[in-house]
Every structure is written in C-alpha cells, then in structure tokens.
Scaffold this active site. Sequence first.
Site, PDB file in Angstrom:
ATOM      1  N   GLY A  13      -2.249   7.707  -1.560  1.00 41.87           N
ATOM      2  CA  GLY A  13      -2.759   7.760  -2.804  1.00 41.87           C
ATOM      3  C   GLY A  13      -4.192   8.692  -2.666  1.00 41.87           C
ATOM      4  O   GLY A  13      -5.041   8.331  -3.400  1.00 41.87           O
ATOM      5  N   ALA A  14      -4.253   9.460  -1.531  1.00 45.16           N
ATOM      6  CA  ALA A  14      -5.825   9.636  -1.197  1.00 45.16           C
ATOM      7  C   ALA A  14      -6.059  11.204  -1.924  1.00 45.16           C
ATOM      8  O   ALA A  14      -7.074  11.663  -1.555  1.00 45.16           O
ATOM      9  CB  ALA A  14      -5.882   9.983   0.186  1.00 45.16           C
ATOM     10  N   SER A  15      -5.133  11.583  -2.817  1.00 48.17           N
ATOM     11  CA  SER A  15      -5.783  12.980  -3.246  1.00 48.17           C
ATOM     12  C   SER A  15      -6.789  13.123  -4.192  1.00 48.17           C
ATOM     13  O   SER A  15      -7.212  14.115  -4.258  1.00 48.17           O
ATOM     14  CB  SER A  15      -4.260  13.520  -3.836  1.00 48.17           C
ATOM     15  OG  SER A  15      -3.647  12.942  -4.939  1.00 48.17           O
ATOM     16  N   ARG A  16      -6.570  12.038  -5.055  1.00 44.40           N
ATOM     17  CA  ARG A  16      -7.831  12.117  -6.313  1.00 44.40           C
ATOM     18  C   ARG A  16      -8.187  10.561  -6.581  1.00 44.40           C
ATOM     19  O   ARG A  16      -7.767   9.731  -6.026  1.00 44.40           O
ATOM     20  CB  ARG A  16      -7.204  12.771  -7.292  1.00 44.40           C
ATOM     21  CG  ARG A  16      -6.024  12.209  -8.004  1.00 44.40           C
ATOM     22  CD  ARG A  16      -5.276  12.782  -9.169  1.00 44.40           C
ATOM     23  NE  ARG A  16      -4.155  12.168  -9.483  1.00 44.40           N
ATOM     24  CZ  ARG A  16      -3.573  12.547 -10.642  1.00 44.40           C
ATOM     25  NH1 ARG A  16      -3.842  13.483 -11.136  1.00 44.40           N
ATOM     26  NH2 ARG A  16      -2.374  11.961 -11.182  1.00 44.40           N
ATOM     27  N   ASN A  91      -3.235   2.397  -2.081  1.00 44.26           N
ATOM     28  CA  ASN A  91      -3.837   2.804  -3.433  1.00 44.26           C
ATOM     29  C   ASN A  91      -2.826   3.524  -4.218  1.00 44.26           C
ATOM     30  O   ASN A  91      -3.039   3.564  -5.470  1.00 44.26           O
ATOM     31  CB  ASN A  91      -4.905   3.608  -3.108  1.00 44.26           C
ATOM     32  CG  ASN A  91      -5.428   4.245  -4.591  1.00 44.26           C
ATOM     33  OD1 ASN A  91      -6.113   3.540  -5.427  1.00 44.26           O
ATOM     34  ND2 ASN A  91      -5.226   5.610  -4.548  1.00 44.26           N
ATOM     35  N   SER A 143      -5.314  -4.137 -10.395  1.00 44.93           N
ATOM     36  CA  SER A 143      -5.806  -3.795 -11.638  1.00 44.93           C
ATOM     37  C   SER A 143      -5.994  -5.150 -12.348  1.00 44.93           C
ATOM     38  O   SER A 143      -5.204  -5.965 -11.934  1.00 44.93           O
ATOM     39  CB  SER A 143      -4.697  -2.980 -12.568  1.00 44.93           C
ATOM     40  OG  SER A 143      -5.380  -2.838 -13.877  1.00 44.93           O
ATOM     41  N   TYR A 156       3.715  -1.831 -15.384  1.00 40.62           N
ATOM     42  CA  TYR A 156       2.633  -1.468 -14.604  1.00 40.62           C
ATOM     43  C   TYR A 156       1.956  -2.947 -14.220  1.00 40.62           C
ATOM     44  O   TYR A 156       1.568  -3.446 -13.191  1.00 40.62           O
ATOM     45  CB  TYR A 156       1.517  -0.611 -15.339  1.00 40.62           C
ATOM     46  CG  TYR A 156       0.345  -0.464 -14.803  1.00 40.62           C
ATOM     47  CD1 TYR A 156       0.415   0.547 -13.546  1.00 40.62           C
ATOM     48  CD2 TYR A 156      -1.003  -1.037 -14.804  1.00 40.62           C
ATOM     49  CE1 TYR A 156      -0.961   0.891 -13.037  1.00 40.62           C
ATOM     50  CE2 TYR A 156      -2.060  -0.719 -14.373  1.00 40.62           C
ATOM     51  CZ  TYR A 156      -1.968   0.113 -13.405  1.00 40.62           C
ATOM     52  OH  TYR A 156      -3.016   0.693 -12.712  1.00 40.62           O
ATOM     53  N   ALA A 158       3.496  -5.989 -14.359  1.00 41.08           N
ATOM     54  CA  ALA A 158       4.185  -6.513 -13.342  1.00 41.08           C
ATOM     55  C   ALA A 158       3.815  -6.052 -11.903  1.00 41.08           C
ATOM     56  O   ALA A 158       3.904  -7.024 -11.133  1.00 41.08           O
ATOM     57  CB  ALA A 158       5.680  -6.620 -13.798  1.00 41.08           C
ATOM     58  N   LYS A 160       1.279  -4.712 -10.511  1.00 39.87           N
ATOM     59  CA  LYS A 160      -0.087  -5.357 -10.177  1.00 39.87           C
ATOM     60  C   LYS A 160      -0.151  -6.701  -9.859  1.00 39.87           C
ATOM     61  O   LYS A 160      -0.861  -7.256  -9.002  1.00 39.87           O
ATOM     62  CB  LYS A 160      -1.149  -4.549 -11.230  1.00 39.87           C
ATOM     63  CG  LYS A 160      -1.053  -2.972 -11.268  1.00 39.87           C
ATOM     64  CD  LYS A 160      -1.286  -2.442 -10.061  1.00 39.87           C
ATOM     65  CE  LYS A 160      -1.609  -0.907  -9.960  1.00 39.87           C
ATOM     66  NZ  LYS A 160      -1.884  -0.221  -8.748  1.00 39.87           N
ATOM     67  N   ILE A 189     -11.968   2.907 -14.887  1.00 37.72           N
ATOM     68  CA  ILE A 189     -12.539   3.485 -13.927  1.00 37.72           C
ATOM     69  C   ILE A 189     -12.378   4.962 -14.601  1.00 37.72           C
ATOM     70  O   ILE A 189     -11.543   5.426 -14.862  1.00 37.72           O
ATOM     71  CB  ILE A 189     -11.803   3.510 -12.402  1.00 37.72           C
ATOM     72  CG1 ILE A 189     -12.077   2.145 -12.266  1.00 37.72           C
ATOM     73  CG2 ILE A 189     -12.763   4.251 -11.563  1.00 37.72           C
ATOM     74  CD1 ILE A 189     -13.311   1.252 -12.082  1.00 37.72           C
TER      75      ILE A 189
END
Length: 248
Positions: A13-16, A91, A143, A156, A158, A160, A189
């Site tokens: 998930g390194a794009s943003r 990520n 999270s 979400y 569950a 995390k 964030i």
Amino acid sequence: MTDLKDKVALVTGASRGIGQAVAVAMAKRGAKVVLSASTLDNLRETEALIKAISGAECVLTKANVSIADEVNEVVKIAIDTYGKVDILVNNAGTTRDNLIALMPEKDWDDVLSTNLKSVFLFTKACTKPMVKQRGGAIVNIASVVGITGNAGQANYAASKAGIIGFTKSVAKELAKRNIRANVIAPGFIRTRMTDQLSSDLQDKVKDQIALKRFGEPTEIAEAAVFLASDAAGYITGQTLVVDGGMVI
C-alpha cells in the site's frame, strides 16, 4: 537518526498516505525499498520521492494483496533484486463502511481479504527468507478502531483487531528466529480521506483528541522506522497506539 543502511524493506500500500510516508522515511534512513500497490502507475509518485533522495533505491511491484500467487511474486522480485527482505510493513487496506444490518456480504469479504488476509499472505511469504537469514522485523499497520470498535465499521474493526491478534501469535512463533513482529494502531491521520471531511466534522473529531489535531503520515512513518530498526531490538508482539491521545 535511526539507521537502516543495508536493510531491505517491503512496504505494501505504498502509493499514498501512510504507506508512501513509510517508504520514503525508510529510504531516507538508507533502506532499499520494495514498493507494492495494485498497479505500478499508482507508485510513480512514491518512486519519484525516493529517487529524489541521494543514493536511495527502490523497485516497483504490483499485486492484488489477497491473492497468494501475486503476493509470492512480489516477495520473489524483492529477493531476486536485493537478495533478502529485512523489513516487512503490511500497510495495504481499504474500507467499506456500513451499518451491520445493511452491510453486503461482499463488503465484509473485501475488507477482511484486503486488510487481514494480505497480512497473513505477506508474512507467510517473507517468513522463509527471514528465517534463512535469522532475522527480520515485521510492522503491521492496524487502527485504534481495532481496539475500540466503531459503529458502521464492523468489517474494518474486525480486520484491524485480527491484525493485532495475528501479530501477537506470529511474534511468539518467530522470536526464536530473531524475527520481531509489532503493530502500529494509528488514530485519525491527515490523508486525502480526512481532507474530504467537512470543517465542522473535522473540528468535532479534533475535540475528541487530546492533542486537538490530526496526526501526519510522517508521524506514523517515524514509528514504523523505529519498530523496524535495531533500536527496537527488544520489542516484539506489541501494539503502539499513535493517536494523539484520542484513546487513553
């Protein structure tokens, strides 16, 4: 400054957002970075940021993070390119918010596959090379919602919460091989998602945070760099909450 020289870091998930910030922060500390996202084009911005750092190196990979063959190919590219994987940062994530009574089964499955199954697949794929080199660090991005729960985010939350339990188990399994696994649980964030919230809603959220502001992706990145580094050599199986005091 924490030193990651001669380390190889794989960031999903390194794009943003957080993933991009983590990748750039690790490159600044001397790590060679393997970037992963659903398409190569999504990684061009991150690639440009890393290439602007003197001496920094990266390689781009694409994968559907819930498909084992594609995940295994990303790890193979990392090994073929740099010979090892020292650091794994899981990520990649998504949301499909809805009340539980209205949540389509597909939205449950998609979130659990992207957020939780991906952590299992990448960790499994990286375990063999890390065991072979007798060392490694895994940092999983969860999270605070995985700790507190949140109405409208059962899928979400569950996923995390699952990451936290998974990480504790992996930490116990791999400690004898000098492989550490930890979790970062971010609060609110500042990302493109939070930027789209109305100013009134942003103010209401900030009122619930002790520091009265959203965190920056770079603040999560610095926590990831620390947990991945030798400075955190005696830390494993832990969840580091980085939320500005929202959950105390």
